[in-house]
Design an enzyme around this catalytic site. Structure first.
Site, PDB file in Angstrom:
ATOM      1  N   HIS A  98       0.837  -1.208   0.000  1.00 56.63           N
ATOM      2  CA  HIS A  98       0.000   0.000   0.000  1.00 56.63           C
ATOM      3  C   HIS A  98       0.868   1.252   0.000  1.00 56.63           C
ATOM      4  O   HIS A  98       0.609   2.198  -0.772  1.00 56.63           O
ATOM      5  CB  HIS A  98      -0.910   0.004   1.229  1.00 56.63           C
ATOM      6  CG  HIS A  98      -1.680   1.282   1.400  1.00 56.63           C
ATOM      7  ND1 HIS A  98      -2.921   1.484   0.819  1.00 56.63           N
ATOM      8  CD2 HIS A  98      -1.392   2.418   2.080  1.00 56.63           C
ATOM      9  CE1 HIS A  98      -3.352   2.692   1.135  1.00 56.63           C
ATOM     10  NE2 HIS A  98      -2.438   3.279   1.904  1.00 56.63           N
ATOM     11  N   GLU A  99       1.892   1.292   0.835  1.00 53.75           N
ATOM     12  CA  GLU A  99       2.751   2.474   0.899  1.00 53.75           C
ATOM     13  C   GLU A  99       3.533   2.648  -0.399  1.00 53.75           C
ATOM     14  O   GLU A  99       3.756   3.776  -0.849  1.00 53.75           O
ATOM     15  CB  GLU A  99       3.703   2.373   2.093  1.00 53.75           C
ATOM     16  CG  GLU A  99       3.010   2.336   3.448  1.00 53.75           C
ATOM     17  CD  GLU A  99       2.031   3.478   3.662  1.00 53.75           C
ATOM     18  OE1 GLU A  99       2.242   4.579   3.096  1.00 53.75           O
ATOM     19  OE2 GLU A  99       1.037   3.276   4.387  1.00 53.75           O
TER      20      GLU A  99
END
Length: 227
Positions: A98-99
């Site tokens: 996600h990051e």
């Protein structure tokens, strides 16, 4: 007026926010106990996806704390909390991916992300002033202070609303990349969805609470203006 009908919705959104935070921690802790089939750590997965997308210059670093993961666009660094950085669970690789999704958004100049970055300095200033304007206006019965507070607070609300597509898009990118690059199997998709879905809910709850608060002060302003 210290109590307003909109407070019911604000309290409901606050309750949703608390519940969402429990869901985030619960889902992370649950899937942190399930090893990913690749048995790669969050740091290794982050590095793999970054390199496969030509982001060799973006570093991956550990940061202390739990769920303190974030992408720093100024330093071009993906910072992962230690449980994510060193962990090789479904939760770890989901959060790491996600990051990295944010780093890819940055590379592609994703519209909502660009707008959020441009708004940040303004919001950082106005969000600190707005509460004093709104509370002062209510206590002193000064509509002009309330009106100014509403204008300043609206920047913070807009920032939260713009954050929604940024976060949802990063999660969507993460899922697609993890599947297309063979990082997870079909059986592991459920865990990824649980971890990332719960995190997204916290942003929805926060945006709703801010929006309801803004609507409350707008209603107070116009009610006072008509009196």
């Amino acid at each position: 007026m210290f109590f307003h009908p909109m407070d019911f919705l604000i309290f409901a959104a606050f309750g949703l926010s608390i519940w969402a935070q429990f869901k985030v921690k619960g889902n992370f802790n649950k899937w942190a106990k399930v090893d990913a089939s690749s048995y790669k750590t969050g740091a290794e997965i982050a590095r793999q996806i970054l390199d496969q997308n030509g982001l060799y210059q973006v570093r991956v670093e550990p940061v202390r704390g739990t769920l303190t993961d974030h992408y720093d666009p100024m330093a071009r660094v993906v910072r992962l909390s230690e449980p994510v950085y060193y962990g090789h669970s479904i939760a770890s690789i989901s959060v790491a991916s996600h990051e990295v999704g944010h780093a890819i958004q940055h590379k592609e100049a994703y519209g909502a992300l660009v707008l959020r970055h441009k708004m940040f300095p303004v919001v950082n200033l106005t969000s600190g002033i707005a509460p004093f304007m709104l509370i002062g206006g209510l206590l002193l019965g000064q509509l002009n202070l309330i009106g100014l507070g509403i204008i300043l607070f609206s920047f913070a609300v807009a920032f939260q609303l713009i954050t929604l597509p940024v976060e949802f898009n990063a999660s969507s990118r993460a899922k697609k990349l993890m599947i297309s690059e063979g990082i997870i199997t079909n059986n592991e998709e459920r865990g990824v969805n649980k971890v990332l879905g719960a995190a997204a809910l916290t942003y929805v709850a926060g945006a709703l609470m801010a929006l309801f608060e803004l609507l409350k002060f707008i209603m107070i302003f116009f009610q006072g203006d008509n009196d």
